[in-house]
Design a protein around this motif. Structure first.
Motif, PDB file in Angstrom:
ATOM      1  N   MET A 241      57.316 -22.388  11.314  1.00 28.27           N
ATOM      2  CA  MET A 241      58.116 -23.314  10.518  1.00 28.27           C
ATOM      3  C   MET A 241      58.664 -22.623   9.283  1.00 28.27           C
ATOM      4  O   MET A 241      57.975 -21.833   8.649  1.00 28.27           O
ATOM      5  N   ASN A 242      59.908 -22.923   8.974  1.00 25.90           N
ATOM      6  CA  ASN A 242      60.524 -22.450   7.729  1.00 25.90           C
ATOM      7  C   ASN A 242      60.520 -20.934   7.561  1.00 25.90           C
ATOM      8  O   ASN A 242      60.114 -20.418   6.519  1.00 25.90           O
TER       9      ASN A 242
ATOM     10  N   THR B 180      52.041 -20.023   9.151  1.00 27.36           N
ATOM     11  CA  THR B 180      52.345 -21.051  10.157  1.00 27.36           C
ATOM     12  C   THR B 180      52.343 -20.473  11.578  1.00 27.36           C
ATOM     13  O   THR B 180      52.383 -21.235  12.537  1.00 27.36           O
TER      14      THR B 180
END
Length: 116
Positions: free
Chosen positions: A67-68, A101
Motif C-alpha cells: 500500500m502507498n 506493508t
C-alpha cells in the motif's frame, strides 16, 4: 545425523576457537548444528558489492505491491535493499512505511561469487 557428524569432525580437526568465514544461508543445518555444538552465536555480515541494483522504480513497486508505494525512489539505494530484506531501517520514513506493508522476505543470502 550426518550433519552432526560432519560438524563434530570439523570441530575435532580444528580444536582452537577462531574466526570461521563461509558462504552458507543462516538456515543451513551445518550452521545451526555448529552453533549448537559450540554454544556460540553465529554472526553475519553483508557485502555492499552484491549484484543487486535497482533498475526501474515504478515497475518494481508495481510488482511488489503493498500500500502507498512511494512515487520517487529512495535516496540511499543501499539502505533500501537492506531494509527490503529486513536487515535494517531504510532511514527514510516514507520508504520504510511502505516496506512495512509488504510481506516479510525470506532470509537474505548471496554466494561469494555474487560479489564483484
Amino acid at each position: 545425523w550426518a550433519c552432526e557428524m560432519l560438524v563434530r569432525t570439523f570441530i575435532n580437526r580444528n580444536p582452537k576457537p577462531r574466526l570461521l568465514e563461509g558462504s552458507l544461508p543462516q538456515s543451513h543445518p551445518f550452521v545451526k548444528t555448529l552453533a549448537s555444538l559450540t554454544d556460540r552465536t553465529i554472526t553475519w555480515k553483508t557485502d555492499d558489492h552484491m549484484m543487486v541494483k535497482l533498475m526501474n522504480w515504478k515497475t518494481m513497486t508495481e510488482k511488489l505491491g503493498g500500500m502507498n508505494a512511494p512515487v520517487d525512489p529512495p535516496e540511499d539505494e543501499r539502505a533500501f535493499w537492506l531494509a527490503l530484506f529486513g536487515l535494517e531501517s531504510s532511514g527514510e520514513e516514507r520508504v520504510q512505511k511502505w516496506i512495512n506493508t509488504l510481506p516479510q522476505s525470506g532470509e537474505m543470502f548471496y554466494w561469494d561469487t555474487d560479489v564483484f
